[in-house]
Scaffold this motif. Sequence first.
Motif, mmCIF file in Angstrom:
data_model
loop_
_atom_site.group_PDB
_atom_site.id
_atom_site.type_symbol
_atom_site.label_atom_id
_atom_site.label_comp_id
_atom_site.label_asym_id
_atom_site.label_seq_id
_atom_site.Cartn_x
_atom_site.Cartn_y
_atom_site.Cartn_z
ATOM 1 N N THR A 15 0.823 -1.206 0.000
ATOM 2 C CA THR A 15 0.000 0.000 0.000
ATOM 3 C C THR A 15 0.856 1.255 0.000
ATOM 4 N N PHE A 16 1.870 1.291 0.858
ATOM 5 C CA PHE A 16 2.609 2.539 1.009
ATOM 6 C C PHE A 16 3.762 2.685 0.019
ATOM 7 N N ILE A 17 4.216 1.585 -0.571
ATOM 8 C CA ILE A 17 5.105 1.710 -1.718
ATOM 9 C C ILE A 17 4.313 2.238 -2.918
ATOM 10 N N SER A 18 3.053 1.821 -3.017
ATOM 11 C CA SER A 18 2.201 2.220 -4.138
ATOM 12 C C SER A 18 1.585 3.604 -3.966
ATOM 13 N N PHE A 19 1.609 4.120 -2.752
ATOM 14 C CA PHE A 19 0.870 5.309 -2.359
ATOM 15 C C PHE A 19 1.146 6.518 -3.261
ATOM 16 N N ALA A 32 -6.089 9.519 -0.586
ATOM 17 C CA ALA A 32 -4.777 9.346 0.039
ATOM 18 C C ALA A 32 -4.853 9.629 1.536
ATOM 19 N N LYS A 33 -5.541 10.698 1.891
ATOM 20 C CA LYS A 33 -5.711 11.053 3.310
ATOM 21 C C LYS A 33 -6.418 9.938 4.067
ATOM 22 N N GLU A 34 -7.469 9.386 3.482
ATOM 23 C CA GLU A 34 -8.204 8.308 4.150
ATOM 24 C C GLU A 34 -7.360 7.064 4.308
ATOM 25 N N VAL A 35 -6.510 6.782 3.339
ATOM 26 C CA VAL A 35 -5.610 5.625 3.432
ATOM 27 C C VAL A 35 -4.655 5.801 4.615
ATOM 28 N N LEU A 36 -4.068 6.977 4.735
ATOM 29 C CA LEU A 36 -3.161 7.246 5.854
ATOM 30 C C LEU A 36 -3.873 7.099 7.195
ATOM 31 N N ALA A 69 5.349 7.705 2.958
ATOM 32 C CA ALA A 69 4.139 8.081 2.220
ATOM 33 C C ALA A 69 3.524 9.351 2.795
ATOM 34 N N SER A 70 3.553 9.475 4.125
ATOM 35 C CA SER A 70 3.012 10.669 4.776
ATOM 36 C C SER A 70 3.789 11.913 4.366
ATOM 37 N N TYR A 71 5.097 11.768 4.236
ATOM 38 C CA TYR A 71 5.938 12.884 3.771
ATOM 39 C C TYR A 71 5.548 13.288 2.348
ATOM 40 N N TYR A 72 5.428 12.299 1.461
ATOM 41 C CA TYR A 72 5.040 12.600 0.082
ATOM 42 C C TYR A 72 3.675 13.298 0.051
ATOM 43 N N TYR A 73 2.771 12.839 0.916
ATOM 44 C CA TYR A 73 1.433 13.443 0.977
ATOM 45 C C TYR A 73 1.528 14.919 1.377
ATOM 46 N N VAL A 75 4.126 16.962 1.038
ATOM 47 C CA VAL A 75 4.788 17.720 -0.024
ATOM 48 C C VAL A 75 3.788 18.113 -1.113
ATOM 49 N N GLU A 76 2.870 17.201 -1.432
ATOM 50 C CA GLU A 76 1.894 17.460 -2.494
ATOM 51 C C GLU A 76 0.732 18.327 -2.037
ATOM 52 N N THR A 77 0.306 18.183 -0.779
ATOM 53 C CA THR A 77 -0.944 18.826 -0.338
ATOM 54 C C THR A 77 -0.749 19.968 0.644
ATOM 55 N N LYS A 78 0.396 20.003 1.326
ATOM 56 C CA LYS A 78 0.649 20.960 2.416
ATOM 57 C C LYS A 78 -0.415 20.844 3.525
ATOM 58 N N ASP A 79 -0.985 19.654 3.661
ATOM 59 C CA ASP A 79 -2.025 19.393 4.660
ATOM 60 C C ASP A 79 -1.365 19.106 6.008
ATOM 61 N N SER A 80 -0.965 20.165 6.680
ATOM 62 C CA SER A 80 -0.266 20.011 7.961
ATOM 63 C C SER A 80 -1.182 19.458 9.050
ATOM 64 N N GLU A 81 -2.483 19.722 8.945
ATOM 65 C CA GLU A 81 -3.414 19.244 9.972
ATOM 66 C C GLU A 81 -3.416 17.721 10.044
ATOM 67 N N THR A 82 -3.495 17.073 8.893
ATOM 68 C CA THR A 82 -3.483 15.607 8.875
ATOM 69 C C THR A 82 -2.167 15.068 9.410
ATOM 70 N N ILE A 83 -1.063 15.674 9.013
ATOM 71 C CA ILE A 83 0.245 15.216 9.481
ATOM 72 C C ILE A 83 0.364 15.383 10.996
ATOM 73 N N LEU A 84 -0.094 16.503 11.519
ATOM 74 C CA LEU A 84 -0.061 16.711 12.975
ATOM 75 C C LEU A 84 -0.957 15.705 13.693
ATOM 76 N N ASN A 85 -2.066 15.326 13.068
ATOM 77 C CA ASN A 85 -2.945 14.319 13.658
ATOM 78 C C ASN A 85 -2.297 12.933 13.709
ATOM 79 N N LEU A 86 -1.266 12.749 12.878
ATOM 80 C CA LEU A 86 -0.550 11.471 12.851
ATOM 81 C C LEU A 86 0.729 11.501 13.688
ATOM 82 N N SER A 87 0.970 12.596 14.401
ATOM 83 C CA SER A 87 2.237 12.749 15.131
ATOM 84 C C SER A 87 2.431 11.667 16.184
#
Length: 350
Positions: A15-19, A32-36, A69-73, A75-87
Amino acid sequence: IVAGYHWFNDWGRDTFISFKGLLLVTKKFDFAKEVLLSWSRQLKNGLIPNELNSKSYNSIDASLWFVVASYYYFVETKDSETILNLSDEFNTIVSEYINGTDFGIHMDDNGYITWDDKKVSLSWMDSSIKGKSATGRFGYLIEIELLWLNVLKILEFFEQKIKLTCLNKNIKNIIKTLHKNINKDFYIEKLGFVYDYIGKDESNDQIRPNVVMGLALPFKVFPKIRAEKILATVRKELLSELGLYTLSPNDSAFVSSYKGSLEERDKAYHNGAIWPFLLGFYLVALYSYKGKAAQTEIKETLVKFFDAMNDKGLKYIPEVFDPTDKNPDGTLSQAWNYALFLEAINVLEK
């Protein structure tokens, strides 16, 4: 994401190699967000499941690919909220890998990640015969160490860019130690290549494609001159028009036929069989180090691949090809094949 139709369902590593290729290159950002988020809820003792349906966690790298995969996400979206939720999940993964978790996965004094349970093969080259690894890969594995360093660099990046709190304050020192040790311990100057793995009693210098997975990652470890020598060796020893051989045909352990019983196939699965997705990794790695100067070679290689596919009358990208007659085998359609070719095609547009 179905790892391989029609045999495999949801696999963490796949999944995450393919992400990136399947979901980011194609701009399916909501999916992508839902997958993470959905996979993050399956985290156990710092491990992302290797296989979701059976809740098996026997993978050393699924969690590492999840962070990448989260890093790539981001970089593409600048969705810091989702990344912070995964901290919390990121910090748990790093903490468990450092301190030790299932299967004896842990970090040693060199900064390397390894595991203790020799009864299991935890990398993507996981074929085994009568309970013993078909490749003998155990100890420090080149792609795992490159992945691990990238995970630490990603947490450092998130801390700087979006104020994500890294609970482990020793990450900078681990990164420094790991960067030095990988270059010192793995690179073989006289071969212009790397050890595929370093075990307790041996440093294995078989020419395998695992290093290209690491060279395609966002944070570089080897200097450009070394990386280009490694890629040149891959080109010479492992490249075919349909993918990369899993072991150099010049190696005495090379298995030239992916046919016969399950045991016979398991012997060849990672000791000769050609995997298309590895060709995608090779092309992405080329671009990573050579930029636009690599685009002509990437395009020509892709044309050869699709010409070969057309010659075989294939409308799908199979899991593997036989190393001798190059007939398709394995699952009918493998997710990470499409993902890595989408990534490789995408760099031609940059």
